[in-house]
Write a protein that holds these residues in place. Structure first.
Motif, PDB file in Angstrom:
ATOM      1  N   ASN A 189      92.206  45.809 113.067  1.00  0.00           N
ATOM      2  CA  ASN A 189      93.402  45.008 112.774  1.00  0.00           C
ATOM      3  C   ASN A 189      94.505  45.135 113.816  1.00  0.00           C
ATOM      4  OD1 ASN A 189      92.249  43.952 110.457  1.00  0.00           O
ATOM      5  ND2 ASN A 189      93.061  45.574 109.148  1.00  0.00           N
ATOM      6  N   ASN A 190      94.182  45.677 114.979  1.00  0.00           N
ATOM      7  CA  ASN A 190      95.133  45.718 116.095  1.00  0.00           C
ATOM      8  C   ASN A 190      94.694  44.740 117.173  1.00  0.00           C
ATOM      9  OD1 ASN A 190      96.927  47.917 115.266  1.00  0.00           O
ATOM     10  ND2 ASN A 190      95.124  49.221 115.487  1.00  0.00           N
ATOM     11  N   ASN A 191      95.669  44.102 117.810  1.00  0.00           N
ATOM     12  CA  ASN A 191      95.372  43.157 118.882  1.00  0.00           C
ATOM     13  C   ASN A 191      94.854  43.901 120.105  1.00  0.00           C
ATOM     14  OD1 ASN A 191      95.274  41.012 120.658  1.00  0.00           O
ATOM     15  ND2 ASN A 191      97.469  41.019 121.057  1.00  0.00           N
ATOM     16  N   LEU A 192      93.595  43.665 120.469  1.00  0.00           N
ATOM     17  CA  LEU A 192      92.992  44.296 121.637  1.00  0.00           C
ATOM     18  C   LEU A 192      93.138  43.421 122.884  1.00  0.00           C
ATOM     19  CD1 LEU A 192      91.230  46.330 123.162  1.00  0.00           C
ATOM     20  CD2 LEU A 192      89.232  45.330 122.033  1.00  0.00           C
ATOM     21  N   GLY A 193      92.925  42.131 122.760  1.00  0.00           N
ATOM     22  CA  GLY A 193      93.039  41.245 123.913  1.00  0.00           C
ATOM     23  C   GLY A 193      92.403  39.900 123.626  1.00  0.00           C
ATOM     24  N   TRP A 194      92.300  39.076 124.660  1.00  0.00           N
ATOM     25  CA  TRP A 194      91.774  37.728 124.483  1.00  0.00           C
ATOM     26  C   TRP A 194      90.570  37.473 125.373  1.00  0.00           C
ATOM     27  CZ3 TRP A 194      92.558  34.270 128.735  1.00  0.00           C
ATOM     28  CH2 TRP A 194      93.494  34.678 129.680  1.00  0.00           C
ATOM     29  N   VAL A 195      89.796  36.477 124.945  1.00  0.00           N
ATOM     30  CA  VAL A 195      88.533  36.136 125.577  1.00  0.00           C
ATOM     31  C   VAL A 195      88.590  34.674 126.006  1.00  0.00           C
ATOM     32  CG1 VAL A 195      86.042  35.905 125.192  1.00  0.00           C
ATOM     33  CG2 VAL A 195      87.292  37.813 124.179  1.00  0.00           C
ATOM     34  N   SER A 196      88.126  34.398 127.212  1.00  0.00           N
ATOM     35  CA  SER A 196      88.080  33.025 127.705  1.00  0.00           C
ATOM     36  C   SER A 196      86.886  32.857 128.625  1.00  0.00           C
ATOM     37  CB  SER A 196      89.366  32.686 128.475  1.00  0.00           C
ATOM     38  OG  SER A 196      89.414  33.427 129.695  1.00  0.00           O
ATOM     39  N   ALA A 197      86.526  31.600 128.868  1.00  0.00           N
ATOM     40  CA  ALA A 197      85.508  31.254 129.863  1.00  0.00           C
ATOM     41  C   ALA A 197      85.922  29.941 130.517  1.00  0.00           C
ATOM     42  CB  ALA A 197      84.134  31.140 129.211  1.00  0.00           C
ATOM     43  N   ALA A 198      87.205  29.895 130.919  1.00  0.00           N
ATOM     44  CA  ALA A 198      87.796  28.656 131.405  1.00  0.00           C
ATOM     45  C   ALA A 198      87.138  28.137 132.669  1.00  0.00           C
ATOM     46  CB  ALA A 198      89.296  28.857 131.652  1.00  0.00           C
ATOM     47  N   SER A 199      86.726  29.033 133.558  1.00  0.00           N
ATOM     48  CA  SER A 199      86.137  28.625 134.835  1.00  0.00           C
ATOM     49  C   SER A 199      84.651  28.931 134.921  1.00  0.00           C
ATOM     50  CB  SER A 199      86.860  29.324 135.998  1.00  0.00           C
ATOM     51  OG  SER A 199      88.197  28.870 136.109  1.00  0.00           O
ATOM     52  N   THR A 200      84.046  29.360 133.829  1.00  0.00           N
ATOM     53  CA  THR A 200      82.649  29.789 133.854  1.00  0.00           C
ATOM     54  C   THR A 200      81.796  28.996 132.866  1.00  0.00           C
ATOM     55  OG1 THR A 200      83.209  31.596 132.332  1.00  0.00           O
ATOM     56  CG2 THR A 200      83.168  32.112 134.684  1.00  0.00           C
ATOM     57  N   ARG A 201      82.157  27.765 132.633  1.00  0.00           N
ATOM     58  CA  ARG A 201      81.396  26.828 131.809  1.00  0.00           C
ATOM     59  C   ARG A 201      81.076  27.393 130.426  1.00  0.00           C
ATOM     60  NH1 ARG A 201      81.144  22.612 134.752  1.00  0.00           N
ATOM     61  NH2 ARG A 201      80.510  21.516 132.862  1.00  0.00           N
ATOM     62  N   GLY A 202      82.048  28.095 129.836  1.00  0.00           N
ATOM     63  CA  GLY A 202      81.930  28.513 128.449  1.00  0.00           C
ATOM     64  C   GLY A 202      81.249  29.833 128.204  1.00  0.00           C
ATOM     65  N   SER A 203      80.694  30.463 129.263  1.00  0.00           N
ATOM     66  CA  SER A 203      79.990  31.743 129.086  1.00  0.00           C
ATOM     67  C   SER A 203      80.711  32.849 129.835  1.00  0.00           C
ATOM     68  CB  SER A 203      78.545  31.646 129.601  1.00  0.00           C
ATOM     69  OG  SER A 203      77.798  30.707 128.863  1.00  0.00           O
ATOM     70  N   ALA A 204      80.862  34.000 129.197  1.00  0.00           N
ATOM     71  CA  ALA A 204      81.522  35.143 129.844  1.00  0.00           C
ATOM     72  C   ALA A 204      81.202  36.392 129.032  1.00  0.00           C
ATOM     73  CB  ALA A 204      83.034  34.930 129.948  1.00  0.00           C
ATOM     74  N   VAL A 205      81.614  37.544 129.574  1.00  0.00           N
ATOM     75  CA  VAL A 205      81.434  38.822 128.885  1.00  0.00           C
ATOM     76  C   VAL A 205      82.779  39.511 128.778  1.00  0.00           C
ATOM     77  CG1 VAL A 205      80.292  41.066 128.902  1.00  0.00           C
ATOM     78  CG2 VAL A 205      79.074  39.048 129.774  1.00  0.00           C
ATOM     79  N   ALA A 206      83.191  39.822 127.556  1.00  0.00           N
ATOM     80  CA  ALA A 206      84.395  40.625 127.324  1.00  0.00           C
ATOM     81  C   ALA A 206      83.993  42.091 127.353  1.00  0.00           C
ATOM     82  CB  ALA A 206      85.028  40.270 125.987  1.00  0.00           C
ATOM     83  N   ARG A 207      84.802  42.908 128.045  1.00  0.00           N
ATOM     84  CA  ARG A 207      84.469  44.325 128.211  1.00  0.00           C
ATOM     85  C   ARG A 207      85.618  45.190 127.691  1.00  0.00           C
ATOM     86  NH1 ARG A 207      82.026  41.405 132.304  1.00  0.00           N
ATOM     87  NH2 ARG A 207      79.908  42.060 132.845  1.00  0.00           N
TER      88      ARG A 207
END
Length: 504
Positions: A189-207
């Motif tokens: 329930n704490n904000n860790l961060g955000w995930v996007s794939a704006a320049s990678t055609r919708g696919s990415a890995v959050a670490r």
């Protein structure tokens, strides 16, 4: 003085319009007829293109497309409507948000049978989520169409491990439209961060990393405008989108690593420029932390001449009101040999992270210039242990200056803590905070963020941790920095300073 750094320019074309999609169970047979507004004048008579696929539609899923009443023996080009684009950076340092333009991708060529029927299968390509138009084209003219609403998938690995265990959240099908483009990750329930794939055609890995104490920890993925968690998503306009939840079990185990920077990706380095006919110049290596020993080698310069070696940087501040500008400082007098060759060691000065020009000058004349990218490095975390309430200091060098890499955003045990900026102090950053929590290991992670977006755009997304930094950060791909502090029982003593380089 004009900027000597390279620039990139994007031209924004009108965005593709969204349209209603039909998805059906594999047993469904109904289709959606092609819109007459999308069929060019003179096209063959339009018919329905029926698409059958498992619901929800995800990247890689198989789709069957059928149509009747087409010209027998003709070849159909099946196309996929999508967009090109992503993050926009101009003049190396200016972050301009996101821009996209409409385009199509070819899915394949298929033959209409002798009865005028089309029956084919294709796989949903790895692409942005949201609605995509599927067009059947004959002789360059649309004869049938339909649409597929591609949804998002999320995969978490591993699901257990000791504190400090690296965790990957693999995403596919993230959209480019507002409510499908950024997703928020909450840890307990704490904000860790955000995930996007704006320049990678919708696919990415959050670490990110596993944090303690030992036991089960809930990871919830939310949609949300500007990367903020939309908690009552069941009542939102996009209630259909997935909001997966995972459980990670933090196990007792060995201590987490005390302080390290993840490996740097190779930075984009412009080609060396030489203005002396027949001369050559190289600088190696072309990236590294402050203090790196590089070699400047050249040939074809005036024998026995003395040249100035100038280091280019940027000086100023975005918040003082005085602005900033490029600045050159002479860091060496280079002696050219009697054979016209240069073999000169260069110690990279303490300065801002990112791209710098190394100019070779004779008086006011520019003879050649090479480029070097400074990597952010960890100097120390001190102390590395102590009871709750202990003052802790993290020291960094080489923090960047552009609008997309001049901050690092901190989390403490996977909860947002704040950000640190490196521009005003020429990349030398000192972060002070107070240790908190129960006795045991506590993780401090510094993630790349974006200092600010365009002035006409809301700013809530920025200055928060971007968890997909390795794949989708705009501009320079800079790594996360990882730290551990051991909270000891009350009355415990502080331990010595911890200092680390990048891991092997």
């Amino acid at each position: 003085m004009r900027s000597l750094l390279p620039s990139s320019v994007w031209i924004f074309v009108s965005l593709v319009a969204a349209f209603s999609a039909c998805s059906r169970s594999p047993s469904a047979t109904s289709g959606v007829a092609a819109s007459s507004a999308n069929v060019p004048d003179g096209a063959a008579k339009s018919t329905s293109l029926d698409l059958t696929y498992d619901k929800p539609a995800v990247v890689g899923a198989s789709v069957r497309a059928t149509a009747k009443g087409l010209p027998p023996g003709k070849t159909v080009d099946l196309t996929w409507g999508t967009v090109n684009g992503g993050w926009v950076v101009e003049n190396y340092y200016e972050f301009r948000g996101k821009k996209y333009s409409e385009t199509t991708r070819k899915l394949g060529e298929f033959r209409v049978d002798s009865n005028g029927q089309l029956d084919l299968t294709f796989k949903i390509p790895e692409d942005y989520g949201g609605v995509h138009e599927v067009l059947a084209m004959i002789d360059g003219k649309a004869v049938a169409q339909n649409g597929i609403d591609v949804t998002q998938t999320f995969e978490l690995t591993p699901t257990s491990g000791a504190a400090g265990t690296p965790i990957e959240l693999k995403v596919k099908g993230l959209g480019w439209r507002t409510m499908e483009s950024t997703w928020a990750v909450n840890w307990d329930n704490n904000n860790l961060g955000w995930v996007s794939a704006a320049s990678t055609r919708g696919s990415a890995v959050a670490r990110f990393r596993a944090a303690g104490p030992a036991g089960d920890h809930v990871i919830k993925i939310y949609t949300g405008w500007q990367g903020q968690s939309y908690l009552n998503y069941e009542q939102s306009p996009v209630a259909r989108l997935p909001r997966p939840q995972f459980t990670f079990r933090t196990t007792p185990g060995g201590p987490a690593r005390e302080a390290y920077a993840e490996p740097y990706q190779p930075q984009a380095i412009p080609q060396t420029e030489v203005k002396v006919a027949g001369a050559r110049l190289t600088l190696a290596p072309t990236q590294g932390p402050v203090g790196t020993r590089a070699m400047l080698r050249g040939e074809g310069f005036a024998p026995n001449s003395s040249l100035q070696l100038a280091w280019q940087t940027s000086a100023g501040s975005r918040v003082s009101g005085l602005g900033f500008e490029p600045q050159e400082n002479v860091i060496a007098q280079v002696k050219v040999g009697s054979d016209g060759k240069i073999d000169w060691p260069v110690t990279i000065p303490e300065d801002l992270g990112g791209l710098h020009e190394v100019a070779l000058r004779s008086g006011d004349s520019l003879l050649a210039r090479a480029f070097f990218a400074i990597e952010t490095s960890i100097v120390s975390i001190t102390p590395k242990s102590g009871p709750a309430g202990t003052p802790v200091t993290i020291h960094l060098k080489g923090v960047g200056w552009t609008e997309y890499d001049n901050i690092y955003v901190a989390t403490y045990d996977n909860a947002y803590m704040g950000y640190a900026c490196g521009f005003n102090s020429q990349g030398d950053v000192v972060i002070n905070f107070t240790a908190a929590g129960e006795p045991g290991e506590h993780l401090i992670d510094l993630y790349p963020g974006i200092y600010q977006g365009p002035a006409n755009e809301p700013q809530q997304l920025y200055r928060t941790p971007q968890l997909t930094y390795a794949d989708d950060h705009p501009g320079n791909k800079i790594p996360a920095l990882r730290f551990m502090f051991q909270v000891t029982p009350p009355g415990g003593r502080h331990s010595s300073v911890a200092s680390s380089k990048s891991p092997d």
